[in-house]
Write a protein that holds these residues in place. Structure first.
Motif, PDB file in Angstrom:
ATOM      1  N   ALA A  28     -40.494-131.714 -16.791  1.00 43.36           N
ATOM      2  CA  ALA A  28     -41.612-132.587 -16.046  1.00 43.36           C
ATOM      3  C   ALA A  28     -42.852-132.562 -16.941  1.00 43.36           C
ATOM      4  O   ALA A  28     -42.835-131.402 -17.816  1.00 43.36           O
ATOM      5  CB  ALA A  28     -41.878-132.125 -14.623  1.00 43.36           C
TER       6      ALA A  28
ATOM      7  N   GLN B  73     -36.201-129.173  -3.423  1.00 41.29           N
ATOM      8  CA  GLN B  73     -37.139-129.902  -4.259  1.00 41.29           C
ATOM      9  C   GLN B  73     -38.437-129.239  -3.866  1.00 41.29           C
ATOM     10  O   GLN B  73     -39.153-128.564  -4.765  1.00 41.29           O
ATOM     11  CB  GLN B  73     -37.284-131.372  -3.593  1.00 41.29           C
TER      12      GLN B  73
ATOM     13  N   HIS C 157     -34.799-129.554 -15.203  1.00 37.34           N
ATOM     14  CA  HIS C 157     -36.026-129.610 -14.561  1.00 37.34           C
ATOM     15  C   HIS C 157     -37.244-129.893 -15.249  1.00 37.34           C
ATOM     16  O   HIS C 157     -38.280-129.482 -14.896  1.00 37.34           O
ATOM     17  CB  HIS C 157     -36.314-128.243 -13.692  1.00 37.34           C
TER      18      HIS C 157
ATOM     19  N   TYR D 220     -42.205-123.613  -9.187  1.00 43.12           N
ATOM     20  CA  TYR D 220     -41.425-122.735 -10.068  1.00 43.12           C
ATOM     21  C   TYR D 220     -40.707-123.235 -11.152  1.00 43.12           C
ATOM     22  O   TYR D 220     -40.941-122.899 -12.414  1.00 43.12           O
ATOM     23  CB  TYR D 220     -40.709-121.727  -9.114  1.00 43.12           C
ATOM     24  N   MET D 221     -39.700-124.213 -10.881  1.00 46.89           N
ATOM     25  CA  MET D 221     -38.853-124.362 -12.017  1.00 46.89           C
ATOM     26  C   MET D 221     -39.446-125.214 -12.890  1.00 46.89           C
ATOM     27  O   MET D 221     -38.868-125.505 -13.910  1.00 46.89           O
ATOM     28  CB  MET D 221     -37.494-124.960 -11.210  1.00 46.89           C
ATOM     29  N   THR D 222     -40.599-126.060 -12.729  1.00 50.92           N
ATOM     30  CA  THR D 222     -41.106-126.892 -13.590  1.00 50.92           C
ATOM     31  C   THR D 222     -42.224-126.127 -14.773  1.00 50.92           C
ATOM     32  O   THR D 222     -43.204-126.599 -15.191  1.00 50.92           O
ATOM     33  CB  THR D 222     -41.851-128.058 -13.261  1.00 50.92           C
ATOM     34  N   GLY D 223     -42.160-124.708 -14.374  1.00 51.15           N
ATOM     35  CA  GLY D 223     -43.076-123.844 -15.137  1.00 51.15           C
ATOM     36  C   GLY D 223     -44.589-124.036 -14.757  1.00 51.15           C
ATOM     37  O   GLY D 223     -45.252-123.904 -15.799  1.00 51.15           O
ATOM     38  N   ASP D 224     -44.681-124.254 -13.392  1.00 48.42           N
ATOM     39  CA  ASP D 224     -46.132-124.706 -12.914  1.00 48.42           C
ATOM     40  C   ASP D 224     -46.779-125.620 -13.578  1.00 48.42           C
ATOM     41  O   ASP D 224     -47.915-126.052 -13.331  1.00 48.42           O
ATOM     42  CB  ASP D 224     -47.171-123.400 -13.216  1.00 48.42           C
ATOM     43  N   SER D 225     -46.033-126.688 -13.893  1.00 51.49           N
ATOM     44  CA  SER D 225     -46.539-127.936 -14.363  1.00 51.49           C
ATOM     45  C   SER D 225     -46.814-128.984 -13.453  1.00 51.49           C
ATOM     46  O   SER D 225     -47.779-129.845 -13.474  1.00 51.49           O
ATOM     47  CB  SER D 225     -45.839-128.622 -15.531  1.00 51.49           C
ATOM     48  N   LEU D 226     -46.105-128.974 -12.250  1.00 51.29           N
ATOM     49  CA  LEU D 226     -46.215-129.353 -11.007  1.00 51.29           C
ATOM     50  C   LEU D 226     -46.575-128.536  -9.988  1.00 51.29           C
ATOM     51  O   LEU D 226     -45.864-127.442  -9.778  1.00 51.29           O
ATOM     52  CB  LEU D 226     -45.058-130.438 -10.921  1.00 51.29           C
TER      53      LEU D 226
ATOM     54  N   TYR E  97     -40.999-126.555 -21.737  1.00 52.65           N
ATOM     55  CA  TYR E  97     -41.807-127.416 -20.768  1.00 52.65           C
ATOM     56  C   TYR E  97     -41.788-126.768 -19.439  1.00 52.65           C
ATOM     57  O   TYR E  97     -42.808-126.469 -18.775  1.00 52.65           O
ATOM     58  CB  TYR E  97     -41.110-128.638 -20.525  1.00 52.65           C
ATOM     59  N   CYS E  98     -40.615-125.974 -19.095  1.00 55.35           N
ATOM     60  CA  CYS E  98     -40.814-124.971 -17.748  1.00 55.35           C
ATOM     61  C   CYS E  98     -40.794-123.495 -17.973  1.00 55.35           C
ATOM     62  O   CYS E  98     -40.641-122.785 -17.339  1.00 55.35           O
ATOM     63  CB  CYS E  98     -39.477-125.242 -16.929  1.00 55.35           C
TER      64      CYS E  98
ATOM     65  N   ASN F 102     -34.044-133.906 -12.230  1.00 52.54           N
ATOM     66  CA  ASN F 102     -33.508-133.136 -10.686  1.00 52.54           C
ATOM     67  C   ASN F 102     -31.987-132.720 -11.008  1.00 52.54           C
ATOM     68  O   ASN F 102     -31.041-133.405 -11.349  1.00 52.54           O
ATOM     69  CB  ASN F 102     -33.646-134.283  -9.432  1.00 52.54           C
TER      70      ASN F 102
ATOM     71  N   ARG G 157     -37.897-121.447 -17.035  1.00 50.55           N
ATOM     72  CA  ARG G 157     -37.623-121.348 -15.739  1.00 50.55           C
ATOM     73  C   ARG G 157     -36.457-122.450 -15.571  1.00 50.55           C
ATOM     74  O   ARG G 157     -35.762-122.245 -14.267  1.00 50.55           O
ATOM     75  CB  ARG G 157     -38.740-121.172 -14.974  1.00 50.55           C
ATOM     76  N   GLY G 158     -36.611-123.586 -15.873  1.00 48.11           N
ATOM     77  CA  GLY G 158     -36.019-124.593 -15.412  1.00 48.11           C
ATOM     78  C   GLY G 158     -34.699-125.319 -16.220  1.00 48.11           C
ATOM     79  O   GLY G 158     -33.687-125.448 -15.466  1.00 48.11           O
TER      80      GLY G 158
END
Lengths: 323, 322
Positions: free
Chosen positions: B104, A97, B102, A103-109, B93-94, B114, B97-98
């Motif tokens: 968000a 987590q 993933h 990274y996996m949210t594309g820098d959105s979080l 959205y990612c 998740n 990458r996700g």
């Protein structure tokens, strides 16, 4: 300059950051009236109240989860894991987590979370309370790994960690909380990725971090008397690592000893050795020597415990072996 | 708790249909290998996301799961960005990458799907602290499945949420199976909702195929949370129309059971019929709505297909700073 304890330096960093930024809060086990297992947070419950010093049940997963979720929604939590050995209970939250969310949210979080913990042997607390597990975190892309040796470094780096926008493993060592060192009254920060030469020298570079810095300094002091000049190189942060400064030091001395309290198998020390071999082979006059803990669970008996981690003598022997 | 107005009911139906059509499309794209990796369709469970997200506001948070497309759409997620992500494109959205697990959106309070079963439950505790500290009356909905309710994270998180009275609504979507393990065999007590009593919080067991029942129950739990009374646990009984993923033939389920849910408990069909019976929507209006949604889903695919792949050079630069 005034001298204060390592744990006092940490406490000052926390107080300064909590006073500066109302979004900083603490969460962990026995951090209320008890003040934390090593009393780093002594008096903070009175000063900041239970909403900013969140004293939790024994729930390592939820302590890290609480930190992540709060970090995702605008806070800058410091989650405390009492012993690094207990971080194993929360590895999903740290590795799958915290380390990956940005990274996996594309820098959105992003996850501006500090995980304060401590490791290391020397206190007779045996195999489940004495490990040096920093390599586990060093291995995972997405985590910063900080391991300060002195009160000065502890304070400056913890302040930087709180302001960092990515998750930081801030790993202390249980035997150095009462060590005193010079810490200025005025505010300062220490950037990540900036090594500190704890002692200059010209014959051999000794790479050491956390409590091993002091064994390295003791070894260097004795070797100095024998006419061998050692440079004690403290990276202070392992991720990011000040590779440039390390290579510079090796170019100067042409010899490298890498010290690690953690056992050698799969260690950061081995990785440092590989990095330097790759980047500065032609500058080396001798093979790189790794001085690391034995591949053993840390024993209880103090003679055996002492034998399982490196000390001054092991470092002196290693240095002499290179000359 | 307010009674649902006509327009709100139509809006719920629209979202149910959007999720249904979006998921049907993703399965097609998976079968033609335009979407790869893992895909966990939300077909059959739409009413849980729709009824619960209708009960909260835009600035409330949700924490989602590996089967999360429905939650994202119900919270207002952008179909183009979702579809582009599923196709691994830089406009997703990612940023590609996700992938499916993933997604968000900070603007919408979507704190991420998740890939780890139960991985979001502890994160909801932190979002809950945030809601409590902010004192703006915000709440967090945390979705998870029957499988996750057997995981240790469930215990630590619900216990902590309760002792600190965090404004969290725990919604367990009991779709009867954790991959192949039936919850009747994996859950020691009769209902997952009964576990609430161990954490001194209200527990509910509801029909998760009925969006209005979900809405009503979640609204009550939201009100309870906003008043500072702490978390609730809602077990919404639902059913996964597909296997765990589109390539799973789901041989561990009885045909009869699958047929029963598809014919008797289809949330989209049942709610369309209900609103028609209540004369809230006419057949022409419904048909037009379906067409419009289909067009929206198709155009999201078009957007995704036309979007550029992530740049390799940029990737190699980015990794230097991780």
């Amino acid at each position: 300059m005034r001298e204060i304890e390592y744990r006092e330096a940490l406490r000052e960093a926390v107080i300064e950051e909590m006073d500066r930024d109302p979004k900083v809060f603490l969460v962990g086990e026995d951090i209320g009236v008890y003040g934390g297992a090593f009393r780093v947070y002594k008096g903070l419950l009175d000063k900041y109240g239970p909403d900013r010093v969140v004293n939790t049940p024994i729930s390592e997963i939820a302590i890290i989860g609480a930190g992540i979720g709060a970090a995702l929604t605008g806070y800058r939590p410091i989650s405390e894991i009492m012993f690094i050995d207990f971080a194993t209970l929360a590895m999903d939250q740290i590795v799958n987590q915290a380390a990956k969310i940005r990274y996996m949210t594309g820098d959105s979080l992003n996850v501006p979370l500090v995980i304060r913990t401590q490791g290391g042997a020397g206190r007779g607390v045996a195999a489940q309370h004495s490990q040096s597990l920093e390599a586990w975190f060093y291995h995972v892309p997405g985590l910063k790994v900080v391991m300060p040796a002195t009160p000065y470094d502890a304070k400056g780096l913890l302040k930087t960690a709180v302001r960092e926008d990515n998750p930081v493993m801030f790993i202390e060592q249980k035997m150095i909380y009462l060590n005193k060192g010079e810490v200025p009254e005025e505010e300062y920060l220490i950037p990540f990725g900036k090594a500190d030469i704890k002692k200059e020298g010209s014959d051999v570079t000794i790479f050491a971090y956390s409590a091993m810095v002091f064994e390295a300094l003791k070894a260097a002091e004795q070797l100095e008397k024998e006419g061998i000049s050692c440079e004690v190189f403290d990276p202070r942060t392992l991720v990011p690592l000040d590779e440039e400064a390390l290579i510079e030091s090796v170019k100067k001395t042409s010899r490298l000893v890498v010290v690690s309290e953690a056992c050698q198998r799969g260690s950061i020390a081995s990785d440092i050795s590989a990095k330097v071999t790759d980047a500065a082979f032609e500058w080396l006059d001798a093979p790189i020597k790794v001085v690391a803990g034995l591949n053993t669970p840390i024993p209880y008996n103090s003679t055996l415990e002492k034998a399982s981690t490196p000390d001054k003598k092991d470092i002196i022997d290693a240095v002499k072996g290179l000359l | 708790m307010s009674k649902l107005k006509k327009q709100e009911k139509i809006s719920m139906l629209r979202t149910l249909l959007t999720i249904r059509k979006f998921e049907e499309k993703t399965i097609q794209l998976y079968q033609t290998a335009k979407i790869w990796g893992y895909l966990h369709p939300y077909l059959g469970q739409e009413a849980v996301a729709v009824g619960s997200c209708a009960a909260i506001e835009k600035d409330d948070y949700i924490v989602s799961t590996h089967r999360g497309h429905g939650h994202c759409i119900a919270k207002g997620g952008d179909l183009n960005k979702m579809m582009a992500e599923l196709l691994g494109k830089s406009t997703g959205y990612c940023k590609g990458r996700g992938g499916s697990m993933h997604i968000a959106d900070t603007e919408l309070g979507i704190l991420g799907a998740n890939g780890i079963v139960g991985g979001g439950i502890p994160i909801s505790v932190g979002a809950g602290f945030s809601c409590k500290f902010d004192k703006k009356g915000r709440v967090t909905i945390c979705y998870f499945g029957d499988g996750a309710s057997n995981n240790g994270v469930f215990h630590e998180s619900l216990n902590m949420a309760s002792i600190f009275k965090l404004p969290i609504i725990y919604i367990c979507e009991n779709n009867l199976y954790g991959i192949s393990m039936c919850s009747k065999d994996s859950v020691a007590c009769k209902n997952i909702g009964d576990r609430a009593s161990a954490y001194a919080m209200p527990g509910y067991v509801i029909d998760g195929s009925d969006p209005e029942e979900v809405y009503k129950t979640v609204s009550g739990a939201v009100e309870h949370a906003r008043k500072g009374n702490g978390p609730s646990l809602i077990e919404a009984q639902a059913y996964r129309f597909t296997g765990h993923h589109p390539n799973d033939p789901a041989e561990y389920r009885e045909k009869q059971e699958v047929e029963y849910h598809k014919t008797e408990k289809d949330p989209v069909h049942n709610y369309s019929k209900k609103l028609a019976d209540e004369k809230i929507i006419g057949s022409e209006e419904l048909e037009a709505m379906e067409k419009e949604i289909q067009k929206m889903v198709d155009s999201s695919v078009e957007f995704a297909e036309k979007s550029p792949e992530p740049e390799l050079d940029k990737f190699l630069e980015e990794v230097k700073n991780i």
